[in-house]
Design a protein around this motif. Structure first.
Motif, mmCIF file in Angstrom:
data_model
loop_
_atom_site.group_PDB
_atom_site.id
_atom_site.type_symbol
_atom_site.label_atom_id
_atom_site.label_comp_id
_atom_site.label_asym_id
_atom_site.label_seq_id
_atom_site.Cartn_x
_atom_site.Cartn_y
_atom_site.Cartn_z
ATOM 1 N N GLY A 491 0.782 -1.227 0.000
ATOM 2 C CA GLY A 491 0.000 0.000 0.000
ATOM 3 C C GLY A 491 0.811 1.272 0.000
ATOM 4 O O GLY A 491 0.257 2.366 -0.166
ATOM 5 N N SER A 492 2.119 1.184 0.188
ATOM 6 C CA SER A 492 2.937 2.392 0.174
ATOM 7 C C SER A 492 3.200 2.831 -1.263
ATOM 8 O O SER A 492 3.186 2.024 -2.190
ATOM 9 C CB SER A 492 4.254 2.163 0.918
ATOM 10 N N ALA A 493 3.434 4.102 -1.437
ATOM 11 C CA ALA A 493 3.612 4.671 -2.773
ATOM 12 C C ALA A 493 5.019 5.228 -2.920
ATOM 13 O O ALA A 493 5.637 5.656 -1.935
ATOM 14 C CB ALA A 493 2.585 5.779 -3.012
ATOM 15 N N PRO A 494 5.521 5.246 -4.135
ATOM 16 C CA PRO A 494 6.831 5.872 -4.347
ATOM 17 C C PRO A 494 6.810 7.362 -4.015
ATOM 18 O O PRO A 494 5.765 8.019 -4.055
ATOM 19 C CB PRO A 494 7.099 5.644 -5.837
ATOM 20 N N ARG A 495 7.951 7.881 -3.689
ATOM 21 C CA ARG A 495 8.165 9.306 -3.464
ATOM 22 C C ARG A 495 9.352 9.744 -4.322
ATOM 23 O O ARG A 495 10.170 8.939 -4.742
ATOM 24 C CB ARG A 495 8.476 9.588 -1.986
ATOM 25 N N VAL A 496 9.419 11.051 -4.558
ATOM 26 C CA VAL A 496 10.540 11.609 -5.304
ATOM 27 C C VAL A 496 11.440 12.324 -4.317
ATOM 28 O O VAL A 496 10.994 13.207 -3.581
ATOM 29 C CB VAL A 496 10.067 12.595 -6.392
ATOM 30 N N PHE A 497 12.712 11.915 -4.289
ATOM 31 C CA PHE A 497 13.688 12.582 -3.430
ATOM 32 C C PHE A 497 14.572 13.455 -4.302
ATOM 33 O O PHE A 497 15.114 13.006 -5.308
ATOM 34 C CB PHE A 497 14.542 11.564 -2.687
ATOM 35 N N TYR A 498 14.709 14.727 -3.894
ATOM 36 C CA TYR A 498 15.578 15.658 -4.603
ATOM 37 C C TYR A 498 16.732 16.080 -3.693
ATOM 38 O O TYR A 498 16.509 16.566 -2.577
ATOM 39 C CB TYR A 498 14.818 16.926 -5.004
ATOM 40 N N ALA A 499 17.956 15.892 -4.176
ATOM 41 C CA ALA A 499 19.095 16.617 -3.617
ATOM 42 C C ALA A 499 19.144 17.915 -4.401
ATOM 43 O O ALA A 499 19.576 17.956 -5.552
ATOM 44 C CB ALA A 499 20.373 15.812 -3.781
ATOM 45 N N ALA A 500 18.675 18.994 -3.781
ATOM 46 C CA ALA A 500 18.306 20.212 -4.504
ATOM 47 C C ALA A 500 19.356 21.306 -4.403
ATOM 48 O O ALA A 500 19.025 22.496 -4.415
ATOM 49 C CB ALA A 500 16.954 20.716 -4.001
ATOM 50 N N SER A 501 20.634 20.922 -4.283
ATOM 51 C CA SER A 501 21.703 21.918 -4.192
ATOM 52 C C SER A 501 21.403 22.869 -3.035
ATOM 53 O O SER A 501 21.063 22.420 -1.949
ATOM 54 C CB SER A 501 21.865 22.658 -5.519
ATOM 55 N N ASP A 502 21.484 24.183 -3.261
ATOM 56 C CA ASP A 502 21.200 25.141 -2.190
ATOM 57 C C ASP A 502 19.746 25.102 -1.733
ATOM 58 O O ASP A 502 19.408 25.688 -0.703
ATOM 59 C CB ASP A 502 21.547 26.560 -2.639
ATOM 60 N N GLY A 503 18.887 24.411 -2.500
ATOM 61 C CA GLY A 503 17.492 24.253 -2.102
ATOM 62 C C GLY A 503 17.289 23.219 -1.018
ATOM 63 O O GLY A 503 16.175 23.063 -0.515
ATOM 64 N N GLY A 504 18.344 22.487 -0.640
ATOM 65 C CA GLY A 504 18.248 21.526 0.443
ATOM 66 C C GLY A 504 17.854 20.139 -0.023
ATOM 67 O O GLY A 504 18.112 19.734 -1.157
ATOM 68 N N ALA A 505 17.223 19.380 0.859
ATOM 69 C CA ALA A 505 16.718 18.044 0.569
ATOM 70 C C ALA A 505 15.195 18.109 0.582
ATOM 71 O O ALA A 505 14.596 18.620 1.535
ATOM 72 C CB ALA A 505 17.211 17.038 1.592
ATOM 73 N N VAL A 506 14.569 17.591 -0.481
ATOM 74 C CA VAL A 506 13.127 17.752 -0.656
ATOM 75 C C VAL A 506 12.507 16.396 -0.984
ATOM 76 O O VAL A 506 13.011 15.675 -1.858
ATOM 77 C CB VAL A 506 12.811 18.755 -1.793
ATOM 78 N N LEU A 507 11.429 16.052 -0.293
ATOM 79 C CA LEU A 507 10.673 14.829 -0.552
ATOM 80 C C LEU A 507 9.296 15.216 -1.077
ATOM 81 O O LEU A 507 8.587 16.025 -0.466
ATOM 82 C CB LEU A 507 10.544 14.004 0.728
ATOM 83 N N VAL A 508 8.909 14.627 -2.221
ATOM 84 C CA VAL A 508 7.712 15.029 -2.951
ATOM 85 C C VAL A 508 6.883 13.788 -3.260
ATOM 86 O O VAL A 508 7.435 12.721 -3.553
ATOM 87 C CB VAL A 508 8.113 15.752 -4.260
ATOM 88 N N ASP A 509 5.550 13.903 -3.218
ATOM 89 C CA ASP A 509 4.714 12.776 -3.621
ATOM 90 C C ASP A 509 4.506 12.793 -5.135
ATOM 91 O O ASP A 509 4.950 13.715 -5.837
ATOM 92 C CB ASP A 509 3.399 12.744 -2.847
ATOM 93 N N LEU A 510 3.820 11.780 -5.648
ATOM 94 C CA LEU A 510 3.691 11.637 -7.098
ATOM 95 C C LEU A 510 2.758 12.666 -7.717
ATOM 96 O O LEU A 510 2.700 12.792 -8.950
ATOM 97 C CB LEU A 510 3.210 10.230 -7.445
ATOM 98 N N ALA A 511 2.043 13.416 -6.891
ATOM 99 C CA ALA A 511 1.208 14.503 -7.398
ATOM 100 C C ALA A 511 1.940 15.839 -7.388
ATOM 101 O O ALA A 511 1.370 16.861 -7.767
ATOM 102 C CB ALA A 511 -0.084 14.604 -6.577
ATOM 103 N N GLY A 512 3.177 15.840 -6.945
ATOM 104 C CA GLY A 512 3.943 17.078 -6.927
ATOM 105 C C GLY A 512 3.809 17.876 -5.651
ATOM 106 O O GLY A 512 4.191 19.053 -5.621
ATOM 107 N N ASN A 513 3.297 17.273 -4.589
ATOM 108 C CA ASN A 513 3.178 17.965 -3.308
ATOM 109 C C ASN A 513 4.449 17.773 -2.485
ATOM 110 O O ASN A 513 4.929 16.641 -2.335
ATOM 111 C CB ASN A 513 1.986 17.426 -2.516
ATOM 112 N N ILE A 514 4.989 18.853 -1.960
ATOM 113 C CA ILE A 514 6.176 18.772 -1.123
ATOM 114 C C ILE A 514 5.775 18.244 0.253
ATOM 115 O O ILE A 514 4.979 18.860 0.965
ATOM 116 C CB ILE A 514 6.869 20.138 -1.005
ATOM 117 N N LEU A 515 6.327 17.093 0.618
ATOM 118 C CA LEU A 515 6.009 16.461 1.892
ATOM 119 C C LEU A 515 6.978 16.862 2.994
ATOM 120 O O LEU A 515 6.570 17.091 4.129
ATOM 121 C CB LEU A 515 6.024 14.938 1.729
ATOM 122 N N ARG A 516 8.257 16.891 2.679
ATOM 123 C CA ARG A 516 9.288 17.277 3.638
ATOM 124 C C ARG A 516 10.317 18.127 2.906
ATOM 125 O O ARG A 516 10.649 17.862 1.752
ATOM 126 C CB ARG A 516 9.995 16.051 4.241
#
Length: 679
Positions: A491-516
């Protein structure tokens, strides 16, 4: 990190009033025992920091290593890489910070000591030569984004605590001080009690326990000369520290004893055609064993915006050269970017091709011979990357957008602005523009049999339809992207992890919502694996670079940070290593004997490399002996060595994680290692 208790010869200093202009007063003698001291007389005159630049993002360069007990903790592109110099003042040496820094959230820093230092007195003599934003001392240093500071800032004396992008002023007061005049600065830390004093100027006291222990350092945003530093403590505290250091070493020795040792398996010379981090691995001659493809690069400039292959050399791990395209040149062994070449079975005939970009063409060549099978012009260039009629090919990435069951679609891009999708016959499918970042990632996130493509902060459907784009919400380019089911449960879904340079570390769901989102500096090179079998799901490690290089952050499956550390001032690919054939992967920081090794999910070097003269500039991780476990390939432009385990080979059912395919290799890849087992 060096676990030796740092000490220096005791120096007797008298308490004196403020010295005349240009002469620093001696630091008053402390009643405690000496923990660390330096007057810089043992250092060589000249540049102390090193203008190593982006090469240290994924190369080990010895000139960037700590020396003399000091670490250049951070730098940015440009002059700050030359900030610290040892200069003569009369017949005495001083440590000089020589540049004026105006970058927000960044300060030139020189640090020493051990993270276990807890209660101590820090004394520094220094001469500020301009009225900078800040000049003084750092204490309770956790990393170069988390520390306490005491000293001058403009016309104020300040005691602050820095935590990433936030700074809390614990105490401050207006003060009068003169440029070119020497000052003695004292900081005393005991538990949560902090006290800073500059005799004749002012004193500040506060209570804060955010950082209960940490190293010390020198900080200045403008030209400042530091004459001496002393760190003292009580005999009881020094004894506690010695016991804790010994306990840390015993724990580390116990951990290391549980792992097989690295032993040399292969050694190959590459003189004349060798490179830094620009190798590809795959079976070129069809014998079932992996080979090496080495790409030398010519940089047309400016910087690394227009680079392309100048020579390709194919060879076996036994040192046999299979073929070579172009003319090798030892001057072309440096790179700070990707160029387009990969090893891939593009036509699904069971034998690999080499796909590469050269002379504004994309070429598909026979893997065994290097002979061209077919080629086409690279896409026509577009502003602002239109110095040449066609793009040079910043990288190549393969995925399955057409739903053919095999990654036969080719993604090619320019440096930062545009990308194109081609068929396996190099015919155009579609193109798009966005802030591309460095390297894409693809996955079938909607289950329709077609990959979706993540480029920069955008997600595209297989036909080029833009699903979402977060470019306006994240303020720098994507240094690494991964789409992963971190929880790994029903039941868990994939997430998108970004190493975003000066933007930090960002975790996003598949709809494009920033989770962390963690604003923790310039985040790069994420690696995702089961680093901690005691935690549910998968963990992620990332490393910081520009402005705050060397900080490792460890994330749990929910995207929360469970640990951070700063073992050394280098960047790293953080490549996961299946070293034992059991869950609990390690990652390679770098291959250096003192500052590198294989680290665990707590940032501890549990498998050091042997002190045998091996090259330590670059490394790669892959299974070469066939027992599911990884070998470590280490190299520089002149030679390549391969290490395997001291108990190799192993048989039976072994942990055998699924990784990024070798045909999608990049200096900027987000490395994903998904749990799996051999049959």
């Amino acid at each position: 990190m060096d676990t030796t208790l740092m000490t220096a010869p005791a120096v007797c200093l008298l308490a004196l009033p403020l010295a005349p202009a240009g002469e620093p007063p001696p630091v008053p003698a402390a009643a405690e025992v000496l923990l660390f001291g330096d007057d810089f007389q043992r250092l060589d005159v000249g540049l102390f920091s090193a203008p190593v630049g982006a090469h240290t993002e994924y190369h080990f360069l010895p000139e960037a290593a700590p020396r003399g007990g000091w670490t250049v903790a951070c730098f940015r592109p440009g002059a700050s890489q030359r900030a610290w110099q040892v200069v003569l003042e009369g017949n005495r040496k001083v440590m000089a910070q020589t540049v004026e820094n105006t970058a927000r959230g960044f300060h030139p820093l020189l640090v020493a000591g051990d993270p276990l230092w807890r209660d101590y007195r820090l004394e520094v003599t220094f001469v500020p030569q301009v009225r900078p934003a800040a000049a003084g001392a750092v204490f309770r240093y956790r990393n170069n984004r988390c520390y306490c500071f005491f000293g001058f800032r403009g016309d104020r004396l300040v005691l602050t605590r820095v935590h990433h992008h936030e700074e809390r002023i614990l105490r401050e007061q207006a003060c009068a001080w003169e440029t070119g005049r020497g000052y003695a600065l004292r900081v005393t830390v005991q538990g949560r009690r902090l006290r800073g004093e500059v005799p004749g100027v002012g004193a500040l006291e506060a209570e804060d326990d955010a950082y209960p222990a940490g190293r010390v350092g020198l900080l200045a945003d403008g030209p400042t000369r530091f004459h001496q530093i002393r760190v003292t403590t009580t005999p009881a505290e020094k004894q506690r520290l010695a016991e804790e250091l010994a306990g840390r070493q015993r724990e580390l020795d116990g951990l290391r004893a549980a792992y097989p040792r690295p032993v040399l398996w292969k050694k190959v010379r590459t003189g004349g055609f060798g490179v830094g981090r620009n190798l590809r691995f795959g079976d070129l001659d069809g014998n079932g064993r992996k080979d090496i493809l080495i790409g030398q690069v010519v940089h047309h400039g400016p910087g690394d915006q227009y680079s392309e292959l100048s020579c390709l050399t194919a060879m076996t791990f036994d040192g046999e050269v299979l073929w070579q395209i172009g003319t090798p040149d030892p001057a072309h062994d440096k790179l700070t970017n990707d160029v387009g070449f990969q090893i891939h079975d593009l036509d699904r005939d069971g034998r690999n091709e080499v796909v590469y970009c050269m002379n504004q063409e994309i070429v598909v060549a026979d893997g065994a011979t290097g002979k061209t099978r077919y080629k086409a012009p690279t896409p026509a260039s577009k502003p602002p990357a239109n110095r040449y009629p066609h793009i040079l090919g910043d990288c190549l990435f393969f995925c399955d957008l057409r739903g053919r069951g095999h990654p036969q679609d080719v993604v090619i891009k320019d440096r930062y602005w545009h990308f194109w999708v081609l068929t396996d016959q190099l015919q155009p499918l579609w193109e798009a523009s966005c802030r591309t970042g460095h390297y894409p990632f693809a996955a079938d996130v909607d289950g329709d049999g077609h990959d979706e493509l993540a480029v920069g902060y955008a997600l595209f459907d297989h036909d080029g339809t833009l699903l979402w784009d977060l470019e306006d919400r994240i303020n720098d380019h994507a240094d690494g992207i991964a789409i992963v089911d971190f929880a790994e449960k029903p039941g868990s879904a994939p997430r998108v992890f970004y190493a975003a340079s000066d933007g930090g570390a960002v975790l996003v769901d598949l709809a494009g919502n920033i989770l962390r989102r963690h604003r923790i500096g310039h985040v790069q090179n994420p690696a995702i694996a089961d680093f901690r079998p005691d935690l549910p799901g998968l963990e992620t490690v990332s490393i910081n670079f520009w402005g705050n290089q060397g900080i490792l952050h460890f994330f749990d499956a929910q995207g929360g940070i469970y640990h951070d550390c700063e073992p050394n001032p280098f960047g790293s690919m953080c490549l996961p290593v299946n070293w034992t054939g059991q869950p609990g992967e390690l990652f390679v920081h770098n291959p250096n004997v003192r500052w590198g090794g294989m680290f665990d999910g707590w940032g501890r070097c549990v498998v050091p490399f042997p002190d045998d003269g091996h090259p330590d500039m670059c490394n790669a991780v892959l299974d070469l002996t066939g027992d599911c476990r990884d070998e470590i390939v280490v190299w520089d432009p002149h030679q390549l060595w391969v290490y395997t385990q001291s108990d190799s080979p192993r048989t039976g059912r072994l942990y055998c994680p699924r990784r990024n395919p070798l045909y999608n290799t990049s200096n900027y890849q987000a490395t994903v290692s998904l749990p799996d087992w051999s049959e």
